[in-house]
Design an enzyme around this catalytic site. Structure first.
Site, short mmCIF file in Angstrom:
data_model
loop_
_atom_site.label_atom_id
_atom_site.label_comp_id
_atom_site.label_asym_id
_atom_site.label_seq_id
_atom_site.Cartn_x
_atom_site.Cartn_y
_atom_site.Cartn_z
N LYS A 276 0.86 -1.20 0.00
CA LYS A 276 0.00 0.00 0.00
C LYS A 276 0.88 1.24 0.00
CE LYS A 276 -3.35 2.51 2.94
NZ LYS A 276 -4.30 2.42 4.08
N ASP A 281 -2.84 10.02 4.02
CA ASP A 281 -4.24 9.62 4.10
C ASP A 281 -5.01 10.57 4.99
OD1 ASP A 281 -6.66 8.33 4.16
OD2 ASP A 281 -5.98 6.64 5.39
N LYS A 288 -10.77 12.29 8.13
CA LYS A 288 -10.38 11.79 9.45
C LYS A 288 -10.43 12.91 10.48
CE LYS A 288 -7.03 8.23 8.11
NZ LYS A 288 -7.77 7.12 8.72
N ASP A 299 1.39 6.11 5.71
CA ASP A 299 0.42 5.16 5.17
C ASP A 299 0.95 4.46 3.91
OD1 ASP A 299 -1.99 3.90 5.67
OD2 ASP A 299 -3.20 5.35 4.56
N ASP A 358 -12.41 6.85 3.32
CA ASP A 358 -11.25 6.58 4.17
C ASP A 358 -10.83 5.11 4.11
OD1 ASP A 358 -9.22 7.13 5.94
OD2 ASP A 358 -10.50 7.24 7.72
N GLU A 360 -9.54 3.60 1.75
CA GLU A 360 -8.92 3.76 0.44
C GLU A 360 -7.83 2.73 0.18
OE1 GLU A 360 -7.84 5.21 3.06
OE2 GLU A 360 -5.69 4.88 2.85
N ARG A 362 -7.70 -0.50 0.64
CA ARG A 362 -8.19 -1.69 -0.07
C ARG A 362 -8.48 -1.37 -1.53
NH1 ARG A 362 -12.64 -2.00 4.63
NH2 ARG A 362 -10.93 -0.89 5.61
#
Ligand code: BES
Ligand code: MN
Ligand code: ZN
Length: 504
Positions: A276, A281, A288, A299, A358, A360, A362
């Site tokens: 990833k 993020d 968030k 992230d 959020d 994101e 996956r």
């Protein structure tokens, strides 16, 4: 940004003094008898000083403890005038991982005490071989030396002083010991390289810069790199990765780095490490909360680990074709951003309803996994700071491991254990499929708790029949607070596991 410093690690014998005189000698101490390693080569005065201290209970030898004693009169046989005691816990709990960590503790404690040259006496522990112990000490020392102070000014008299680390062993000329030390250097430097990226602020590491750093590394280590730019990502049908990136002024990138061992042929097995690569993020439109959001600069730790592993695999010249695939994007809210309710079309052809922008990670991973399969990967490991849910489930002492293949899961779990990055298997099962079912698309990206499992189940639909392991490193990739063996920040988790896996 200042370049990070490198710790010189050398071997010396326990009779001949090292090349440079050390100013501190470290000894490992156990909580149970014998407290000091039997082989510890100490003069009587120093031994008495240490034994007094242990008897008085001033130093118990517990893991993560360290103490410095000044021995101006006696000195040690190695000329050092300070002794550093490092706790190793009990003999029953001894494992290479404990020693790796203790070496890191020793290095950090020595640096605090402004030691320039630290030597550590390799403990001889029953049933452990010296080269394995030497390797974990050398790894731990280099990992412990890592600092993320690239953006901090230091006064001249506040410069880190530790420069040399000598490992004192019985037979320093031993070929296996030298090989072990070189392997430790390669692996620890790769892990520290990955940490540097994960510690880098979002502003200085957008997807294109991440790709540039990967390319720079690839050139140095003889790897090939191909980065797909935003336009290609879109044209090739990676609507899910594209969708996550679309809200940002910084375009997404798909970073692909390949390692082909000498003499490999195109029909040899190809393993893919998919990481990833969310360079920041914010959560996107499903924004968030502000508190703790700064941690989301890391992230992309999974992507950094995948690339770091390739770096080490190449330098070690391991005999396995491996490709790292890093779908990189910045998850931002804007007038162009994905909205909750939008539906993206993935490279594999399935559609996903974006219930929560959020979730994101996956979304970018499913395109990364599909791309890896299209490249012909026969086995996949993905690494991702994927869910807060895994932090709730396992805390930061175990990475969550999910798989569609028991044999592959066992191999990855065994590699993680050997690497001292333990993983805990979690279920992937259609029992949980309601969490990813959408009334209007093939899947949805969020359906409530348990989210770590739901996220893994979604990924599994894209791994299809390819043996696949997903490592959720949301908790293990980052220390919120400084540790005795590491600063607060990136841990580099995953690099050592993947290298162990390729070594077999
Ligand atoms: N990157 C985060 C997961 C994360 C959280 C990593 C904390 C490290 C520390 C991921 O993209 C995320 O935002 N997950 C959400 C998903 C949810 C809103 C559907 C989560 O787990 O809270
Ligand atoms: Mn997120
Ligand atoms: Zn994320």
């Amino acid at each position: 940004m200042q370049p990070s410093k490198i710790l010189q690690v050398k071997l010396a014998g326990d009779h001949a003094p090292g090349v440079l005189p050390a100013d501190a000698t470290a000894f490992c101490v156990f909580t149970d008898e014998p407290r000091l390693p039997l082989g510890a080569n100490l003069d009587d005065a120093t031994r008495r000083t240490i034994e007094d201290l242990l008897r008085a209970g001033e130093f118990k030898g517990e893991a993560d403890d360290a103490a410095i004693i000044h021995t101006p009169d006696a000195g040690t046989p190695h000329g050092a005038r300070r002794v550093l005691l490092v706790g190793l816990g009990s003999h029953g709990d001894f494992c290479p991982a404990a020693l790796r960590r203790a070496a890191g503790v020793a290095v950090r404690r020595a640096r605090e005490a402004r030691v320039k040259h630290l030597q550590l006496m390799l403990p001889d522990v029953a049933e452990s071989n010296a080269s394995e112990l030497a390797r974990v000490v050398a790894e731990g020392a280099r990992l412990g030396f890592y600092e993320n102070d690239f953006y901090q000014q230091h006064d001249a008299d506040d410069q880190p002083t530790l420069e040399h680390f000598t490992l004192v062993a019985r037979a320093p000329g031993d070929h296996f010991l030298r090989v072990a030390l070189e392997r430790a250097r390669i692996v620890a430097e790769a892990a520290n390289w990955a940490r540097t990226l994960a510690d880098e602020p979002g502003a200085s590491l957008p997807p294109r810069e991440f790709a540039r750093r990967a390319a720079e590394m690839a050139a140095e280590f003889g790897l090939t790199v191909e980065t797909l730019e935003a336009g290609e990502i879109r044209e090739r049908g990676m609507g899910s990765l594209w969708g996550v990136g679309q809200g940002s002024d910084e375009p997404p990138a798909l970073i692909v780095v390949r390692y082909e061992p000498e003499g490999a042929s195109a029909d040899d097995e190809l393993w893919a490490f998919v990481g990833k690569g969310i360079t920041f993020d914010t959560g996107g439109i499903s924004l968030k909360p502000a508190q703790g959001m700064e941690e989301m600069k890391s992230d992309m730790a999974g992507g950094a680990a995948a690339l770091g592993a390739l770096r080490a695999v190449a330098e070690l010249k391991l005999k396995r074709r491996v490709v790292a695939v890093v779908p990189a994007a910045e998850n931002m809210p804007s007038g162009r951003a994905l909205k909750p309710g939008d539906i993206v079309r993935t490279l594999a052809g399935h559609t996903i309803e974006v219930v929560d922008t959020d979730a994101e990670g996956r979304l970018v991973l499913v395109d990364g996994i599909a791309y890896a399969r299209a490249l012909g990967a026969s086995r996949i490991v993905d690494l991702a700071t994927l869910t807060g849910s895994i932090i709730v489930a396992l805390g930061d002492h175990r990475t969550g491991l999910f798989s569609n293949d028991d044999e592959w899961a066992a191999r990855v779990a065994a590699a993680a254990a050997r690497a001292g990055e333990p993983a805990w298997r979690m279920p992937v099962s259609d029992d949980y499929k309601k969490k990813i079912e959408s009334p209007i698309a093939d899947f949805k990206n969020y359906g409530g708790r348990p989210d770590a499992i739901a996220a893994a189940l979604l990924l599994s639909k894209f791994a299809a029949d390819t043996p696949w392991v997903h490592l959720d490193i949301a908790a293990t990739s980052w220390h919120e607070e400084a540790q005795p063996h590491a600063p607060a920040g990136a841990t580099g988790t995953g690099v050592r596991t993947l290298v162990e896996l390729v070594r077999g």
